[in-house]
Structure formats: structure tokens, C-alpha cells
Design a protein around this motif. Structure first.
Motif, PDB file in Angstrom:
ATOM      1  N   LYS A  22       4.337   5.712  -0.116  1.00 33.55           N
ATOM      2  CA  LYS A  22       3.645   4.505  -0.579  1.00 33.55           C
ATOM      3  C   LYS A  22       4.048   3.307   0.264  1.00 33.55           C
ATOM      4  N   SER A  23       5.304   3.203   0.599  1.00 33.76           N
ATOM      5  CA  SER A  23       5.789   2.101   1.422  1.00 33.76           C
ATOM      6  C   SER A  23       5.151   2.112   2.811  1.00 33.76           C
ATOM      7  N   MET A  24       5.029   3.291   3.410  1.00 28.19           N
ATOM      8  CA  MET A  24       4.391   3.397   4.725  1.00 28.19           C
ATOM      9  C   MET A  24       2.927   2.972   4.652  1.00 28.19           C
ATOM     10  N   LEU A  25       2.243   3.392   3.598  1.00 25.06           N
ATOM     11  CA  LEU A  25       0.838   3.028   3.434  1.00 25.06           C
ATOM     12  C   LEU A  25       0.698   1.531   3.194  1.00 25.06           C
ATOM     13  N   ASP A  26       1.554   0.977   2.366  1.00 24.98           N
ATOM     14  CA  ASP A  26       1.532  -0.471   2.114  1.00 24.98           C
ATOM     15  C   ASP A  26       1.712  -1.251   3.414  1.00 24.98           C
ATOM     16  N   SER A  27       2.628  -0.791   4.258  1.00 21.02           N
ATOM     17  CA  SER A  27       2.882  -1.463   5.533  1.00 21.02           C
ATOM     18  C   SER A  27       1.664  -1.439   6.445  1.00 21.02           C
ATOM     19  N   ALA A  28       0.836  -0.419   6.291  1.00 22.40           N
ATOM     20  CA  ALA A  28      -0.379  -0.285   7.109  1.00 22.40           C
ATOM     21  C   ALA A  28      -1.576  -0.981   6.465  1.00 22.40           C
ATOM     22  N   GLY A  29      -1.354  -1.611   5.306  1.00 21.79           N
ATOM     23  CA  GLY A  29      -2.443  -2.319   4.637  1.00 21.79           C
ATOM     24  C   GLY A  29      -3.334  -1.443   3.784  1.00 21.79           C
ATOM     25  N   ILE A  30      -2.848  -0.255   3.429  1.00 21.34           N
ATOM     26  CA  ILE A  30      -3.613   0.667   2.589  1.00 21.34           C
ATOM     27  C   ILE A  30      -3.062   0.606   1.172  1.00 21.34           C
ATOM     28  N   TRP A  31      -3.934   0.284   0.217  1.00 20.82           N
ATOM     29  CA  TRP A  31      -3.509   0.216  -1.175  1.00 20.82           C
ATOM     30  C   TRP A  31      -3.301   1.637  -1.696  1.00 20.82           C
ATOM     31  N   SER A  32      -2.201   1.839  -2.383  1.00 20.46           N
ATOM     32  CA  SER A  32      -1.923   3.147  -2.985  1.00 20.46           C
ATOM     33  C   SER A  32      -1.130   2.943  -4.268  1.00 20.46           C
ATOM     34  N   THR A  33      -1.075   3.996  -5.049  1.00 19.95           N
ATOM     35  CA  THR A  33      -0.256   3.987  -6.258  1.00 19.95           C
ATOM     36  C   THR A  33       0.289   5.390  -6.470  1.00 19.95           C
ATOM     37  N   ILE A  34       1.248   5.491  -7.380  1.00 26.96           N
ATOM     38  CA  ILE A  34       1.869   6.789  -7.649  1.00 26.96           C
ATOM     39  C   ILE A  34       1.558   7.197  -9.075  1.00 26.96           C
ATOM     40  N   ARG A  35       0.996   8.381  -9.229  1.00 21.79           N
ATOM     41  CA  ARG A  35       0.762   8.966 -10.550  1.00 21.79           C
ATOM     42  C   ARG A  35       1.938   9.875 -10.880  1.00 21.79           C
ATOM     43  N   ASN A  36       2.233  10.000 -12.145  1.00 24.06           N
ATOM     44  CA  ASN A  36       3.300  10.894 -12.636  1.00 24.06           C
ATOM     45  C   ASN A  36       4.673  10.510 -12.098  1.00 24.06           C
ATOM     46  N   GLU A  37       4.851   9.258 -11.736  1.00 28.54           N
ATOM     47  CA  GLU A  37       6.116   8.836 -11.134  1.00 28.54           C
ATOM     48  C   GLU A  37       7.310   9.147 -12.035  1.00 28.54           C
ATOM     49  N   TYR A  38       7.221   8.785 -13.284  1.00 24.48           N
ATOM     50  CA  TYR A  38       8.344   8.997 -14.197  1.00 24.48           C
ATOM     51  C   TYR A  38       8.393  10.422 -14.731  1.00 24.48           C
TER      52      TYR A  38
END
Length: 70
Positions: A22-38
Motif C-alpha cells: 500500500k505504501s508503494m502504491l501511495d507513493s506512486a499516486g495510486i489510491w489503495s486500501t487493505i481489506r481484512n487487515e485486522y
């Protein structure tokens, strides 16, 4: 954000791995989220993986970024 189609880009056994992606995608300007994180932290490995999801129109760009890091 409007109702957009979200696509699972990758699945990981730990939320830490998903956060790195997610951090790599954020740095590239791509919105992302994480499902089932917890949930991926609570259940045994492989039972409920953490999923990194992106908008459908950004899947190819996101895949190229992940491919560069492998």
C-alpha cells in the motif's frame, strides 16, 4: 469517493506485507486500501489473507509498480 469497482491486486499472509505494498502504491499516486487487515492478524495464516485493493482503472499501473519491485 464515488461508487467505483474495486479489484483485489494482491493477497498477503500478514498485514505488514500488505502495508508495504500500500505504501508503494501511495507513493506512486495510486489510491489503495487493505481489506481484512485486522482479521488476517487474528486468524491462522492463509485463512483470511490481507487484500490490497485498487480501483479497476488503476490495476495495470499498480501491477507494473509491483512487478518492478520483485
Amino acid at each position: 469517493m464515488q461508487d467505483e469497482t474495486m479489484v483485489v491486486l494482491a493477497e498477503y499472509n500478514t498485514s505488514t506485507e500488505a502495508e508495504i505494498t500500500k505504501s508503494m502504491l501511495d507513493s506512486a499516486g495510486i489510491w489503495s486500501t487493505i481489506r481484512n487487515e485486522y482479521m488476517s492478524s487474528i486468524y491462522p495464516v492463509g485463512t483470511m489473507p490481507a487484500q490490497v485493493v485498487v480501483r479497476a482503472d488503476e490495476v495495470e499501473k499498480a501491477r507494473k509498480i509491483l512487478k518492478k519491485t520483485k
